[in-house]
Design a protein around this motif. Structure first.
Motif: not given
Length: 504
Positions: A312-321, A343-349, A356-365
């Motif tokens: 998430g931090r990578f896409f935040e810093k380098y949105p060109q990717y 608890q781990l499963g819930g954290q991962i989900d 994906n909600g923050r950076f995803g686009r139509a047809g790409w996550q």
């Protein structure tokens, strides 16, 4: 480079008439019921993938817990079946456990007490006296089956991992003609950490029933010897990594475990893997993208949330990717009855949905999450397709995922991002070694992997492949067996056995 044939010859020279017996909780082949018929599967995990080639090379018997739905349908009257099913090379003998035994011994003491105790992943161990009693009971059950298997014949018994810490002492108490070795596949913590276990004395004494005790790295050997010296009236020789307790000696040695390099490399080059690469690129929408990969059992020691935060931090810093880089996380859900794993499963989900909600686009996550038991051919295809693989262990004895990724890259390409808290980091020094708790540094490592020139990728991968190729599973097994037989000659049981056999 050590081969299966080299190991076979070594075993014949070293062990002579000794029978080789491996004992572990997990079985190398599980038989499930499919449409009412038993079909075998090979379980995921480093222990079975590492030791099955050893047993195929050496023969003997593997004793394990029979947990498959179809296991009882394929064994004989002695609960025995020859494996591998398609080319039988050794005997698999199964131990049956009740539901209560499995709950207390495996889920309870092994994985709610010992597992978090030995991993510095900040999950508090749960020490339940009922689980401890069941752990003792099941270790006795395994010991009884080993003694039945060995009879009065001399044997080398190689016990695996933390589920069976008491077994060696039970075997020694039986005064059987057995040389005992054990490999502890997870870390051994500092003595100050281990001392919180209410039954530390019994566990250490159990492990000192071995003639040889192996860990992945020297630090874990030192931690165990320090723990033993603070727990029992032992004499520790730091120079020779030797512990004398009562009238017996245990040698403590590092044996960095590895993989069957040639087998993985050949499978990676197979046509079926190439076909699978085409299929998943099309069906998963991965075509034309730079792919990152994580392959893990879903466990809190693997640092999966930490790598997701770094992505998430990578896409935040380098949105060109965005839309150009995708991270595939493959893994198997495990121990889902334990609260920490729920608890781990819930954290991962939550993290996957958030990123994906923050950076995803139509047809790409940005993250494709596959918490499924994927076929081996699919996992291999993912290794082949990936520009980089992240192993972000918070604490790991070795981590064979890292070595498997390296072995799969016969094209000498790909970048390994590796945690310094995995034992593999001591060998794979051409990886990008990054602290998984340092999110900013992890994000930069992902960028470095994405932008690294091919010439540098090839140089790094060639160096790592040379290391893994040379230090393969057969070399690991050879070193362990040679050390075990050498220390056996100096033991009371060993001297008696060698004298009766007329051996020097």
């Amino acid at each position: 480079m050590w081969t299966k044939q080299d190991l076979q010859a070594l075993v014949q020279r070293q062990t002579g008439d000794y029978r080789l017996v491996i004992v572990s909780n997990r079985q190398p082949y599980i038989h499930n019921l499919v449409d009412g018929q038993p079909q075998f599967v090979i379980p995921a995990g480093g222990l079975t993938s590492a030791l099955d080639p050893l047993m195929q090379a050496c023969g003997g018997t593997w004793i394990a817990y029979g947990g498959g739905q179809g296991d009882r349908y394929i064994v004989d009257q002695d609960n025995r079946v020859m494996v591998p099913p398609d080319d039988p090379a050794y005997s698999l003998r199964l131990v049956w456990l009740t539901e209560q035994e499995e709950q207390g011994y495996y889920y309870g003491f092994s994985n709610e007490a010992l597992w978090p105790l030995c991993h510095n992943a900040y999950t508090e161990p749960v020490f339940d006296s009922r689980d401890w009693r069941t752990y003792q009971q099941v270790n006795r059950k395994f010991a009884d089956l080993v003694l039945d298997e060995v009879g009065d014949r001399p044997a080398v018994v190689l016990t695996q991992d933390y589920h069976l810490a008491l077994l060696p002492q039970y075997l020694r108490e039986a005064d059987a003609p057995i040389i005992t070795g054990q490999f502890w596949h997870i870390p051994w913590p500092h003595a100050e950490i281990f001392r919180i276990c209410p039954w530390q004395s019994e566990l250490v004494e159990g492990l000192l029933g071995n003639n040889l005790l192996g860990f992945h790295i020297g630090d874990h050997c030192s931690n165990f010897m320090d723990t033993a010296s603070r727990t029992l009236p032992v004499r520790v020789d730091q120079e020779y990594n030797r512990i004398d307790y009562r009238d017996d000696t245990t040698l403590v040695r590092p044996f960095p475990i590895s993989i069957d390099f040639d087998d993985i490399c050949q499978f990676s080059e197979s046509p079926e893997v190439t076909e699978e690469m085409v299929r998943i690129q099309d069906e998963w929408g991965l075509g034309g993208q730079i792919i990152g990969l994580g392959i893990d059992r879903v466990d809190y020691t693997k640092g999966i949330p930490h790598r997701f935060r770094a992505i998430g931090r990578f896409f935040e810093k380098y949105p060109q990717y965005l839309g150009k880089v995708v991270f595939v996380q493959a893994g198997v859900l495990s121990r889902s009855d334990i609260e920490a794993y729920q608890q781990l499963g819930g954290q991962i989900d939550h993290l996957v949905d958030e990123i994906n909600g923050r950076f995803g686009r139509a047809g790409w996550q940005p993250i494709v999450y596959k918490p499924d038991d994927l076929p081996a051919v699919t996992l291999m295809a993912l290794r082949r397709l990936s520009r980089f693989c992240i192993v972000s262990s918070l604490h790991d004895g070795m981590n064979l995922v890292a070595k498997e990724f390296v072995a799969s890259r016969f094209d000498d390409d790909g970048v390994l991002i590796l945690s310094p808290f995995a034992g593999a980091a001591l060998e794979l020094t051409q990886s990008l070694i990054v602290n998984p708790y340092a999110t900013e540094e992890m994000a930069e490592a992902i960028r470095d992997a994405v932008t690294m020139p091919q010439t540098e990728r090839r140089y790094r991968m060639q160096q790592m492949r040379g290391t893994v190729r040379e230090n393969n599973i057969y070399k690991w097994a050879a070193r362990l067996l040679v050390e075990l037989m050498q220390c056996a000659r100096g033991s009371k049981v060993g001297r008696s056995l060698y004298a009766s056999a007329g051996m020097r």
